[in-house]
Design a protein around this motif. Sequence first.
Motif, mmCIF file in Angstrom:
data_model
loop_
_atom_site.group_PDB
_atom_site.id
_atom_site.type_symbol
_atom_site.label_atom_id
_atom_site.label_comp_id
_atom_site.label_asym_id
_atom_site.label_seq_id
_atom_site.Cartn_x
_atom_site.Cartn_y
_atom_site.Cartn_z
ATOM 1 N N GLU A 88 90.617 92.558 117.967
ATOM 2 C CA GLU A 88 89.367 92.297 117.249
ATOM 3 C C GLU A 88 88.807 90.912 117.539
ATOM 4 O O GLU A 88 87.594 90.727 117.593
ATOM 5 N N LYS A 89 89.672 89.949 117.757
ATOM 6 C CA LYS A 89 89.206 88.566 117.958
ATOM 7 C C LYS A 89 88.991 88.229 119.432
ATOM 8 O O LYS A 89 88.124 87.425 119.764
ATOM 9 N N GLN A 90 89.790 88.819 120.300
ATOM 10 C CA GLN A 90 89.717 88.493 121.736
ATOM 11 C C GLN A 90 89.673 89.791 122.547
ATOM 12 O O GLN A 90 90.631 90.136 123.225
ATOM 13 N N MET A 92 88.031 90.708 125.330
ATOM 14 C CA MET A 92 88.167 90.606 126.791
ATOM 15 C C MET A 92 89.587 90.222 127.199
ATOM 16 O O MET A 92 90.110 90.720 128.179
ATOM 17 N N ALA A 93 90.207 89.354 126.428
ATOM 18 C CA ALA A 93 91.594 88.983 126.723
ATOM 19 C C ALA A 93 92.509 90.183 126.530
ATOM 20 O O ALA A 93 93.456 90.388 127.307
ATOM 21 N N TRP A 94 92.216 91.002 125.503
ATOM 22 C CA TRP A 94 93.020 92.200 125.270
ATOM 23 C C TRP A 94 92.873 93.188 126.420
ATOM 24 O O TRP A 94 93.860 93.739 126.915
ATOM 25 N N VAL A 95 91.624 93.415 126.868
ATOM 26 C CA VAL A 95 91.371 94.326 127.997
ATOM 27 C C VAL A 95 92.067 93.820 129.250
ATOM 28 O O VAL A 95 92.722 94.582 129.972
ATOM 29 N N GLN A 96 91.949 92.523 129.509
ATOM 30 C CA GLN A 96 92.598 91.929 130.679
ATOM 31 C C GLN A 96 94.114 92.109 130.601
ATOM 32 O O GLN A 96 94.753 92.477 131.589
ATOM 33 N N HIS A 97 94.671 91.864 129.451
ATOM 34 C CA HIS A 97 96.122 91.988 129.266
ATOM 35 C C HIS A 97 96.582 93.441 129.478
ATOM 36 O O HIS A 97 97.576 93.692 130.165
ATOM 37 N N MET A 98 95.854 94.386 128.892
ATOM 38 C CA MET A 98 96.222 95.801 129.034
ATOM 39 C C MET A 98 96.088 96.261 130.491
ATOM 40 O O MET A 98 96.921 97.029 130.983
#
Length: 116
Positions: A88-90, A92-98
């Motif tokens: 919820e907060k990040q 793009m970082a979550w998508v990049q990490h996944m």
Amino acid sequence: MNNNLTYAHCGDYEIPNLILSETEAKPLGKYGRMRKNYLKEHRPVLWNSMLLSAKLYPHLREIDETANRRLEQLMSELLTSVPAPDKEKQQMAWVQHMNMLKAQAEEIIFAELIYN
């Protein structure tokens, strides 16, 4: 020897009418298609042998199902060892990490199942 084999005349030759057994109409997934292309391009003898013995498509379906199960297992293991940032907060970082975790899992799948 198969007595039900029929032949077609082609000039001076008689060519057997070979028919592959019926296969299930279920389409192959991503990993089944990748395995098919690998066998066709890099292992043509195995490809032809499996194709003529009607073992190719069951093999490809099994590889596809196994690869998908393995991907789910690896993703959960990787998420446990390297947790993702807060979605919820990040975002793009979550998508990049996944995406990074999926790429790592697919590299393992390629080495274990597709390209061996």
